[in-house]
Design an enzyme around this catalytic site. Structure first.
Site, short mmCIF file in Angstrom:
data_model
loop_
_atom_site.label_atom_id
_atom_site.label_comp_id
_atom_site.label_asym_id
_atom_site.label_seq_id
_atom_site.Cartn_x
_atom_site.Cartn_y
_atom_site.Cartn_z
N LYS A 153 1.06 21.25 86.43
CA LYS A 153 0.33 20.14 86.90
C LYS A 153 0.24 20.17 88.38
O LYS A 153 1.26 19.47 89.04
CB LYS A 153 1.36 18.68 86.45
CG LYS A 153 0.29 17.58 86.05
CD LYS A 153 1.10 16.55 85.36
CE LYS A 153 0.46 15.02 85.26
NZ LYS A 153 -0.86 15.25 84.67
N1 PMP Z 1 -5.03 16.65 79.79
C1 PMP Z 1 -5.01 16.48 81.35
C2 PMP Z 1 -5.87 17.19 81.85
C3 PMP Z 1 -3.96 15.36 81.97
O1 PMP Z 1 -4.17 15.34 83.16
C4 PMP Z 1 -3.13 14.86 81.13
C5 PMP Z 1 -2.17 13.81 81.86
N2 PMP Z 1 -0.92 14.36 82.03
C6 PMP Z 1 -2.81 15.20 79.48
C7 PMP Z 1 -3.78 16.00 79.22
C8 PMP Z 1 -1.81 14.43 78.83
O2 PMP Z 1 -0.62 14.84 79.16
P1 PMP Z 1 0.66 13.97 78.87
O3 PMP Z 1 0.44 13.58 77.28
O4 PMP Z 1 1.79 14.81 79.19
O5 PMP Z 1 0.70 12.78 79.92
#
Ligand code: PMP
Length: 311
Positions: A153
């Site tokens: 991230k």
């Molecule tokens: N895809 C993207 C591009 C994201 O930014 C997120 C948010 N973090 C997600 C999927 C979903 O991830 P999570 O369930 O860990 O929040």
């Protein structure tokens, strides 16, 4: 809603009005920030963070992927998140953990820049969410995994998400559903995609997407509820075969999709989406003991009192 007053900043609490970043910060210029987004919910044990361990592990993975030297251990970061919730005395909310390179080095590979970690909260009412959404398939592709560490991230990745979200809004949609470089459905700009056909749950494989922690939670919940699941590529030409569809993510939780490109693909907010959404909400609020290990109460763990100890 406004950010909560107290921000954990490099190991101490500061008032959010005093928590600022120098203009010459490397991360401001190049998007080299790493971050995490998590939720905490009011439970019978007080505010509890959902899947804190997995989020901290992902934060450390993101840090390692961009050679951000963290000076905090996993345990220290875990504790710092809980301390920030206690300090702000908020029952429900959203948490951001950021790690960024400050000033002192404008090289692309910063070895002399200062490094900082901060944790901030926003009070969020858990009932305050989007009811259902309409998507569009944008002209932009999802960044291919050959171009970056797709499982990290990193703020710079979000240029792709921002542009895709903006394209959706320009066209009058809530959100974009991006295709991967092979032309299959990847994910939305900040959430993962699921679809349902004849009682079976489908979602794209991890290779070309940011496979979220909520996606993993939904897959585990589906297994628990004996819902059949297929992790498989979904071509846009398959979209007309599905009965229901939804997005999953920390911020949106589970949000039903009512259409993609308006009349092109229409879905109902049907029984399986409802079941998974309701179950997920109950899990996050500590209503299912079999998933209580996913919730970390912010309150300090009471010290174990041994039978021979006087209290
Ligand atoms: N895809 C993207 C591009 C994201 O930014 C997120 C948010 N973090 C997600 C999927 C979903 O991830 P999570 O369930 O860990 O929040």
């Amino acid at each position: 809603m406004d950010v909560a007053d107290q921000i954990w900043f490099d190991g101490s609490f500061v008032d959010q009005r005093q928590a600022t970043v120098p203009l010459l910060s490397h991360s401001l210029h190049y998007g080299s920030t790493i971050f995490e987004g998590m939720r905490f919910y009011d439970t019978v044990n007080g505010p509890a963070v959902f899947r804190l361990k997995e989020h901290i592990e992902r934060f450390i993975h993101s840090a390692n992927s961009i050679q951000f030297p963290l000076i905090y251990t996993e345990e220290q970061l875990f504790e710092a998140v809980l301390a920030t919730i206690r300090q702000n005395k908020i029952p429900n909310g959203y948490i951001r953990v950021v790690g960024y390179f400050g000033a002192g080095d404008m090289e692309l590979h910063p070895t002399k820049a200062t490094r900082h970690v901060a944790i901030m909260l926003w009070p969020w009412d858990p009932r305050f969410g989007t009811q259902s959404i309409s998507l569009t398939i944008p002209s932009l592709w999802r960044t291919p995994p050959q171009c970056t560490v797709i499982s990290a991230k990193i703020a710079g990745h979000y240029a792709n998400s921002i542009l895709a979200r903006q394209e959706a809004r320009r066209k009058g949609f809530y959100e974009s559903l991006l295709l991967d470089y092979e032309g299959n459905i990847a994910e939305a700009s900040g959430a993962n995609f699921f679809a349902i056909k004849k009682g079976v749950l489908y979602t794209p494989p991890e290779a070309n997407i940011f496979a979220g922690i909520t996606r993993d939670s939904i897959l585990q919940i589906a297994k628990h509820l004996h819902i059949s699941t297929r992790i498989t590529t979904i071509n846009p030409s398959h979209l007309s075969q599905f009965d229901e569809a939804f997005l999953s993510g920390t911020a949106v939780e589970v949000v039903p999709i009512i259409n993609i490109d308006q009349a092109r693909f229409q879905y109902s907010y049907g029984p399986l989406t409802r079941k998974l959404k309701d179950f997920y909400t109950e899990v996050t609020h500590g209503k299912h003991p079999e998933f209580s290990h996913w919730l970390q109460p912010a309150a300090p763990t009471p010290e174990v009192v041994h039978p021979h100890q006087k209290i």
